[in-house]
Design a protein around this motif. Structure first.
Motif, short mmCIF file in Angstrom:
data_model
loop_
_atom_site.label_atom_id
_atom_site.label_comp_id
_atom_site.label_asym_id
_atom_site.label_seq_id
_atom_site.Cartn_x
_atom_site.Cartn_y
_atom_site.Cartn_z
N THR A 3 0.47 -1.18 0.21
CA THR A 3 0.25 -0.24 -0.27
C THR A 3 1.12 1.51 -0.30
N TRP A 4 1.79 1.35 0.23
CA TRP A 4 2.73 2.03 0.56
C TRP A 4 3.34 2.83 -0.26
N ASP B 5 -5.98 -4.79 -0.48
CA ASP B 5 -7.01 -5.16 1.21
C ASP B 5 -6.90 -4.59 1.49
N ALA B 6 -5.99 -3.00 1.90
CA ALA B 6 -5.75 -2.32 2.52
C ALA B 6 -7.51 -1.49 2.14
N ILE B 7 -7.35 -1.53 0.96
CA ILE B 7 -9.00 -0.01 0.56
C ILE B 7 -10.00 -0.98 0.94
N ARG B 8 -10.39 -2.04 1.08
CA ARG B 8 -11.21 -2.71 1.03
C ARG B 8 -11.34 -3.05 2.86
N MET B 104 -6.37 7.13 4.60
CA MET B 104 -7.32 7.03 5.99
C MET B 104 -6.45 5.09 5.14
N ILE B 105 -6.07 5.25 4.10
CA ILE B 105 -5.88 3.76 3.39
C ILE B 105 -4.68 3.39 3.60
N PRO B 153 -10.63 -6.86 5.09
CA PRO B 153 -11.60 -6.89 4.04
C PRO B 153 -12.40 -6.85 4.35
N LEU B 154 -14.21 -5.91 3.79
CA LEU B 154 -15.60 -6.32 4.21
C LEU B 154 -15.36 -7.38 2.72
#
Lengths: 171, 171
Positions: A3-4, B5-8, B104-105, B153-154
């Motif tokens: 992500t980073w 994964d971080a986004i979800r 937030m991400i 993840p949602l």
């Protein structure tokens, strides 16, 4: 991608290679925007996706700074209600910004560049996209693989100094 | 963590554990916001960071929906110019939304939850933060490790159907 790295690799890309974006990747980018939060979860945003060369060429003419849209692999038009209330409009713009950022980070993760474009001529954009009168375009975001160097974490971002932007406890 | 994964995994978190956010992680979150793009790269945003329990308690009172700020590990106040032009304000709000989403991400990637709060009482927020009159608070974002289940993840995001939000070529 981590992500980073994806966050640091996003940059403004306005010259795209001919490589198309495959459908699963395009859908992932859109899902990132779809998942973005909004005020009271009201979700005042729709996405119109264009990957047709003729239509992209037309969209590129709705603002002087939108020429890169014509050569993008796909462009997402973020549509919000044509609200007249100032506070409502600001909330919808804030939320549109959240959705756009999520899409750009998801794209960056896939090596796909992105470049904003404003919409100056709303009436023309409405005709091109078949939008109802009660909707307007907040922004367009063009996506495509960079024509020049691939995305990679930026080493010298063009920003005001971090220590000037960030204030600890007090201004 | 992988970007997708971080986004979800990002979700609205308003109940935080006592675990503090370490300084490198907090700075990474802020850097993500700092790197976010803005209209003509004008960077009309500053971040005021609060992690002092007293100050957080005061900030929690600037809006009825800001109570979770009091128990956050840190809260970032996104500050924009107190502009009077409608178009300028909309651009700044859009850009603030981009910066908030990036933060937030970046937080989600670290297992750190986030929760928005509006600022109702601008005068009071200005006093608490020492803001000049020509600046205002666009939004606050509270950060902290979730008190309940960790981020993941949602599986069933509470959103309008994807197929309704996304339009292919035409509305």
């Amino acid at each position: 991608m981590e992500t980073w790295d994806a966050i640091r690799a996003r940059r403004n890309v306005r010259a795209y290679s001919d490589r198309p974006i495959n459908q699963p990747d395009l859908e992932r980018i859109l899902r990132a925007g779809w998942l973005a939060p909004s005020a009271s979860n009201r979700q005042h945003r729709d996405f119109v996706v264009s990957s047709d060369r003729d239509q992209l060429g037309q969209l590129a003419e709705v603002w002087q700074g939108a020429r890169h849209v014509a050569t993008s692999a796909a462009t997402v038009v973020v549509v919000i209600p044509a609200s007249t209330g100032a506070r409502d409009r600001e909330l919808d713009q804030f939320d549109a910004g959240q959705a756009v950022m999520a899409m750009m980070i998801a794209a960056s993760d896939l090596g796909i560049g992105s470049g904003h474009a404003s919409v100056g001529d709303q009436a023309r954009a409405r005709r091109i996209l078949g939008l109802p009168e009660d909707q307007e375009c907040a922004y367009m975001v063009a996506f495509g693989y960079p024509a020049d160097r691939p995305l990679a974490p930026l080493t010298k971002p063009n920003r005001r100094p971090f220590a000037e932007v960030v204030h600890w406890a007090k201004w």
